[in-house]
Design a protein around this motif. Sequence first.
Motif, mmCIF file in Angstrom:
data_model
loop_
_atom_site.group_PDB
_atom_site.id
_atom_site.type_symbol
_atom_site.label_atom_id
_atom_site.label_comp_id
_atom_site.label_asym_id
_atom_site.label_seq_id
_atom_site.Cartn_x
_atom_site.Cartn_y
_atom_site.Cartn_z
ATOM 1 N N ASP A 194 0.827 -1.203 0.000
ATOM 2 C CA ASP A 194 0.000 0.000 0.000
ATOM 3 C C ASP A 194 0.863 1.255 0.000
ATOM 4 O O ASP A 194 0.434 2.307 -0.445
ATOM 5 N N GLN A 195 2.086 1.125 0.516
ATOM 6 C CA GLN A 195 3.001 2.272 0.547
ATOM 7 C C GLN A 195 3.816 2.375 -0.745
ATOM 8 O O GLN A 195 4.396 3.425 -1.029
ATOM 9 N N ALA A 196 3.858 1.296 -1.497
ATOM 10 C CA ALA A 196 4.669 1.260 -2.723
ATOM 11 C C ALA A 196 3.769 1.481 -3.933
ATOM 12 O O ALA A 196 3.268 0.543 -4.535
ATOM 13 N N LYS A 197 3.571 2.725 -4.285
ATOM 14 C CA LYS A 197 2.603 3.068 -5.332
ATOM 15 C C LYS A 197 3.031 2.612 -6.723
ATOM 16 O O LYS A 197 2.224 2.573 -7.651
ATOM 17 N N GLU A 198 4.328 2.288 -6.877
ATOM 18 C CA GLU A 198 4.803 1.934 -8.217
ATOM 19 C C GLU A 198 4.439 0.511 -8.623
ATOM 20 O O GLU A 198 4.589 0.132 -9.773
ATOM 21 N N PHE A 199 3.953 -0.318 -7.670
ATOM 22 C CA PHE A 199 3.613 -1.693 -8.023
ATOM 23 C C PHE A 199 2.340 -1.721 -8.866
ATOM 24 O O PHE A 199 1.401 -0.962 -8.616
ATOM 25 N N PRO A 200 2.281 -2.617 -9.847
ATOM 26 C CA PRO A 200 1.095 -2.678 -10.718
ATOM 27 C C PRO A 200 -0.137 -3.131 -9.950
ATOM 28 O O PRO A 200 -0.058 -3.826 -8.940
ATOM 29 N N GLU A 201 -1.288 -2.736 -10.450
ATOM 30 C CA GLU A 201 -2.552 -3.059 -9.790
ATOM 31 C C GLU A 201 -2.777 -4.565 -9.726
ATOM 32 O O GLU A 201 -3.410 -5.073 -8.795
ATOM 33 N N GLU A 202 -2.238 -5.303 -10.708
ATOM 34 C CA GLU A 202 -2.411 -6.760 -10.703
ATOM 35 C C GLU A 202 -1.795 -7.382 -9.448
ATOM 36 O O GLU A 202 -2.323 -8.342 -8.893
ATOM 37 N N ALA A 203 -0.657 -6.833 -9.000
ATOM 38 C CA ALA A 203 -0.006 -7.355 -7.799
ATOM 39 C C ALA A 203 -0.885 -7.150 -6.579
ATOM 40 O O ALA A 203 -0.998 -8.017 -5.709
ATOM 41 N N ARG A 204 -1.554 -6.009 -6.508
ATOM 42 C CA ARG A 204 -2.457 -5.747 -5.377
ATOM 43 C C ARG A 204 -3.665 -6.676 -5.418
ATOM 44 O O ARG A 204 -4.095 -7.196 -4.383
ATOM 45 N N ARG A 205 -4.183 -6.872 -6.613
ATOM 46 C CA ARG A 205 -5.372 -7.736 -6.734
ATOM 47 C C ARG A 205 -5.048 -9.165 -6.328
ATOM 48 O O ARG A 205 -5.833 -9.816 -5.636
ATOM 49 N N LEU A 206 -3.883 -9.660 -6.766
ATOM 50 C CA LEU A 206 -3.495 -11.025 -6.425
ATOM 51 C C LEU A 206 -3.310 -11.180 -4.919
ATOM 52 O O LEU A 206 -3.770 -12.166 -4.324
#
Length: 219
Positions: A194-206
């Motif tokens: 949540d603090q690392a905004k550069e990660f793609p949205e797919e990583a958050r969804r997974l």
Amino acid sequence: MPLDLEEQEQLDQLKAFWQKYRNLITGVLTVVLFAYAAYSGYGWWRNNQALEASKLYETMVSAIAKGDKEQTLRAADDLQKDFARTPYAAMSSLIAARIASDAGDSAKALDYLRWAAKNASNDGYLALAKLRLVAQLIEQGSEKDFAEADLVLKESPITGFEALWLERRGDWYLAQKKNADAKKSYEDAWKKLDQAKEFPEEARRLLKVKLDAVGGVTK
């Protein structure tokens, strides 16, 4: 024109200084010259290595396009052997690991991942190799595989990949049915991600799917 007394004295002092320190001065100059030559030679060698490695990598890409698995893996092996210090070696090893895994040769895939996890010169490839190595070991699922994965996860995370490290630790727990520990690791990963905004949205969804599977984020 004859030297006056002051000039003669200075010249005598210079001669005396040179007689006393000439070996040291000559040695220092020699070291400096050798160091410069070595640096220049290393720069040429490094550029030449990168050029030759890129050609071999292109050969590998062509082999992939043709579906030639043998030539693809052979190119990856050659890059490991001859150009280990270039990024191309790690890149090709990661690709070869995927190809070997898709072909059902998990042992070969693990060999490529272990090599990249040990030898990658680029932090991004190093992190990716370690994370994929852990995932492959978890998929294997034996006690020995879990132990090896544990050793990798106990290493310090590569800077910028802390969230994925925690997520993979959660996978490690979950595979052994340690759901409470898995949930804690996923929650910690979620906070980091949540603090690392550069990660793609797919990583958050997974990661969200994994969290939901163990009960969701604790309020």
